[in-house]
Design an enzyme around this catalytic site. Sequence first.
Site, PDB file in Angstrom:
ATOM      1  N   VAL A  65     -33.924  23.734   0.123  1.00 22.52           N
ATOM      2  CA  VAL A  65     -33.602  23.666  -1.319  1.00 22.52           C
ATOM      3  C   VAL A  65     -33.723  22.261  -1.901  1.00 22.52           C
ATOM      4  CG1 VAL A  65     -32.114  25.716  -1.315  1.00 22.52           C
ATOM      5  CG2 VAL A  65     -31.092  23.448  -0.938  1.00 22.52           C
ATOM      6  N   ASN A  91     -25.880  28.871  -2.673  1.00 19.12           N
ATOM      7  CA  ASN A  91     -24.865  28.772  -1.639  1.00 19.12           C
ATOM      8  C   ASN A  91     -25.114  27.643  -0.626  1.00 19.12           C
ATOM      9  OD1 ASN A  91     -22.800  29.941   0.362  1.00 19.12           O
ATOM     10  ND2 ASN A  91     -24.721  30.092   1.507  1.00 19.12           N
ATOM     11  N   SER A 143     -16.320  24.024  -4.365  1.00 19.91           N
ATOM     12  CA  SER A 143     -15.387  23.990  -3.232  1.00 19.91           C
ATOM     13  C   SER A 143     -14.027  23.604  -3.782  1.00 19.91           C
ATOM     14  CB  SER A 143     -15.825  22.926  -2.232  1.00 19.91           C
ATOM     15  OG  SER A 143     -14.769  22.597  -1.348  1.00 19.91           O
ATOM     16  N   TYR A 155     -19.396  14.850  -0.799  1.00 20.16           N
ATOM     17  CA  TYR A 155     -19.238  16.300  -1.007  1.00 20.16           C
ATOM     18  C   TYR A 155     -18.514  16.591  -2.314  1.00 20.16           C
ATOM     19  CZ  TYR A 155     -18.161  21.134   0.590  1.00 20.16           C
ATOM     20  OH  TYR A 155     -18.046  22.499   0.738  1.00 20.16           O
ATOM     21  N   ALA A 157     -18.447  14.720  -4.980  1.00 15.46           N
ATOM     22  CA  ALA A 157     -19.369  14.438  -6.099  1.00 15.46           C
ATOM     23  C   ALA A 157     -20.311  15.619  -6.302  1.00 15.46           C
ATOM     24  CB  ALA A 157     -20.159  13.163  -5.817  1.00 15.46           C
ATOM     25  N   LYS A 159     -19.820  18.803  -5.373  1.00 19.27           N
ATOM     26  CA  LYS A 159     -19.135  20.039  -5.766  1.00 19.27           C
ATOM     27  C   LYS A 159     -18.541  19.954  -7.175  1.00 19.27           C
ATOM     28  CE  LYS A 159     -20.126  22.302  -2.056  1.00 19.27           C
ATOM     29  NZ  LYS A 159     -21.103  23.410  -2.141  1.00 19.27           N
TER      30      LYS A 159
HETATM   31  N1  LIG Z   1     -16.599  27.491   4.745  1.00 18.11           N
HETATM   32  C1  LIG Z   1     -15.756  26.916   3.911  1.00 18.11           C
HETATM   33  O1  LIG Z   1     -14.565  26.791   4.206  1.00 18.11           O
HETATM   34  C2  LIG Z   1     -16.232  26.405   2.572  1.00 18.11           C
HETATM   35  C3  LIG Z   1     -15.270  25.863   1.719  1.00 18.11           C
HETATM   36  C4  LIG Z   1     -15.674  25.399   0.463  1.00 18.11           C
HETATM   37  C5  LIG Z   1     -17.007  25.484   0.073  1.00 18.11           C
HETATM   38  N2  LIG Z   1     -17.926  25.995   0.935  1.00 18.11           N
HETATM   39  C6  LIG Z   1     -19.307  26.036   0.470  1.00 18.11           C
HETATM   40  O2  LIG Z   1     -19.858  27.334   0.660  1.00 18.11           O
HETATM   41  C7  LIG Z   1     -21.249  27.238   0.965  1.00 18.11           C
HETATM   42  C8  LIG Z   1     -21.539  27.946   2.277  1.00 18.11           C
HETATM   43  O3  LIG Z   1     -20.769  27.341   3.303  1.00 18.11           O
HETATM   44  P1  LIG Z   1     -20.692  27.892   4.801  1.00 18.11           P
HETATM   45  O4  LIG Z   1     -19.337  27.603   5.287  1.00 18.11           O
HETATM   46  O5  LIG Z   1     -21.238  29.258   4.874  1.00 18.11           O
HETATM   47  O6  LIG Z   1     -21.709  26.840   5.499  1.00 18.11           O
HETATM   48  P2  LIG Z   1     -22.575  26.993   6.826  1.00 18.11           P
HETATM   49  O7  LIG Z   1     -22.850  25.601   7.293  1.00 18.11           O
HETATM   50  O8  LIG Z   1     -21.946  27.940   7.769  1.00 18.11           O
HETATM   51  O9  LIG Z   1     -23.947  27.640   6.276  1.00 18.11           O
HETATM   52  C9  LIG Z   1     -24.766  26.929   5.377  1.00 18.11           C
HETATM   53  C10 LIG Z   1     -26.181  27.459   5.452  1.00 18.11           C
HETATM   54  O10 LIG Z   1     -26.972  26.636   4.570  1.00 18.11           O
HETATM   55  C11 LIG Z   1     -28.198  26.350   5.214  1.00 18.11           C
HETATM   56  N3  LIG Z   1     -28.775  25.110   4.691  1.00 18.11           N
HETATM   57  C12 LIG Z   1     -28.380  23.831   4.947  1.00 18.11           C
HETATM   58  N4  LIG Z   1     -29.201  22.973   4.349  1.00 18.11           N
HETATM   59  C13 LIG Z   1     -30.132  23.707   3.684  1.00 18.11           C
HETATM   60  C14 LIG Z   1     -31.260  23.383   2.886  1.00 18.11           C
HETATM   61  N5  LIG Z   1     -31.618  22.096   2.660  1.00 18.11           N
HETATM   62  N6  LIG Z   1     -32.001  24.387   2.352  1.00 18.11           N
HETATM   63  C15 LIG Z   1     -31.670  25.682   2.597  1.00 18.11           C
HETATM   64  N7  LIG Z   1     -30.632  26.053   3.371  1.00 18.11           N
HETATM   65  C16 LIG Z   1     -29.869  25.072   3.899  1.00 18.11           C
HETATM   66  C17 LIG Z   1     -27.833  26.217   6.684  1.00 18.11           C
HETATM   67  O11 LIG Z   1     -28.982  26.353   7.535  1.00 18.11           O
HETATM   68  C18 LIG Z   1     -26.824  27.345   6.834  1.00 18.11           C
HETATM   69  O12 LIG Z   1     -27.443  28.570   7.183  1.00 18.11           O
HETATM   70  C19 LIG Z   1     -21.572  25.748   0.982  1.00 18.11           C
HETATM   71  O13 LIG Z   1     -22.078  25.349  -0.266  1.00 18.11           O
HETATM   72  C20 LIG Z   1     -20.228  25.098   1.228  1.00 18.11           C
HETATM   73  O14 LIG Z   1     -20.178  23.788   0.761  1.00 18.11           O
HETATM   74  C21 LIG Z   1     -17.570  26.455   2.170  1.00 18.11           C
END
Ligand SMILES: NC(=O)c1ccc[n+]([C@@H]2O[C@H](COP(=O)([O-])OP(=O)(O)OC[C@H]3O[C@@H](n4cnc5c(N)ncnc54)[C@H](O)[C@@H]3O)[C@@H](O)[C@H]2O)c1
Length: 252
Positions: A65, A91, A143, A155, A157, A159
Site C-alpha cells: 500500500v 486496514n 487505533s 504510530y 501520528a 493513527k
Molecule cells: N491488533 C490490535 O490490537 C490493534 C489495535 C489498534 C489498531 N490496530 C490496527 O488494525 C490494523 C490491523 O492490525 P492487526 O493487528 O491485524 O495487524 P497484523 O500485523 O496482524 O496484520 C497486518 C497485515 O498488514 C499487512 N501489511 C503490512 N504492511 C503492508 C503493506 N505495506 N501493504 C499491504 N499490506 C501490508 C501485513 O502483511 C499483515 O498481513 C492495523 O492498521 C493496526 O494498526 C490493531
Amino acid sequence: MNRYHGRVVAITGAAQGLGLAMATRFAAEGATVALADVNAQALTDAARTITDAHDAKLRTDVVDVTDSAQVNAWITGVTDELGRLDVLINNAGIIRDNRVEDITDDDWHAVIDVSLTGGFHCARAAFGTMKRQGYGRIVSFSSMSWRGNFGQTNYVAAKAGIVGITRTLALEGARHGITANAIAPGLIETPMLASMNGPARDKLTNKVPMRHTGRPEDIAEAAAFLASEAAGYITGIVLDVDGGISIGSSIR
Ligand SMILES: NC(=O)c1ccc[n+]([C@@H]2O[C@H](COP(=O)([O-])OP(=O)(O)OC[C@H]3O[C@@H](n4cnc5c(N)ncnc54)[C@H](O)[C@@H]3O)[C@@H](O)[C@H]2O)c1
C-alpha cells in the site's frame, strides 16, 4: 445473513489478524472480497482458509500500500473484473515502537508510509469509482493510540492522521453517497499484538475495564456494520472497539 450479496469489498492487510477476520466475515455475508496484502504466502493461505469455510468469491492481489502505482493497479483491476467497488477497508498497518529519542528515520517513515499514506493511496484510488456509483463505504483503521501513547510517536501520528483523513473524506463524499468512518481498536488478539513487548502488553491489558483483550471477530462485527447500507447516515466518526480502555481512569 446475506446483506453483502452483490457487494464488492476490498481489504488491505487482509492476510492475517483483523484483515483476515473481516474478509472472512464479509465473505460469510455474501460479499465478493478483494484481499490485498504485501505477504504473498500469507495471502494465499488466508484465501484458502476462507474458501474452506465459505462458498465465497475472492480475488487476491499482492499489493504494497505504500506504492501508489500498485494501489492504483489493484483498485483498477478490482473494479474492471468485478464491476464495482462498494467498500474499502483501509486496514494495513505496522508498528515500530520506541521512545521518541530512539525512533530512527526508517521507523518513522515505515510506520507513516504504511499506516497513513497507504490509507490515503487506497481512498484516493477508490473515490472516483464510488462517486460514479453514487455509493461507497470507506472504513479505515485508527487505533486507541490516536489520542497519544507512550513509545508510539510514529504510530500515533499515523493513527491521528487517519482520523483527520476520515473526517475529510466524510465531507467530500457526503453528497455522493459515500461514507467514511474509522475504527479505533483497543487490544485485539492478532499477530501485531503478539509482537508487542510482553510486559507493556500485560500492563495495558490490566487497564482494560472489561479485563480482557478483544477478538478479531469483535472488530469484524463493527466493520460489517459501519460498511453496511444500514449505516448510511453515519459518517466521519471514530468508533472505539476497546472494552472501555479509552475511557481512561479505571479505579479498582
Ligand atoms: N491488533 C490490535 O490490537 C490493534 C489495535 C489498534 C489498531 N490496530 C490496527 O488494525 C490494523 C490491523 O492490525 P492487526 O493487528 O491485524 O495487524 P497484523 O500485523 O496482524 O496484520 C497486518 C497485515 O498488514 C499487512 N501489511 C503490512 N504492511 C503492508 C503493506 N505495506 N501493504 C499491504 N499490506 C501490508 C501485513 O502483511 C499483515 O498481513 C492495523 O492498521 C493496526 O494498526 C490493531
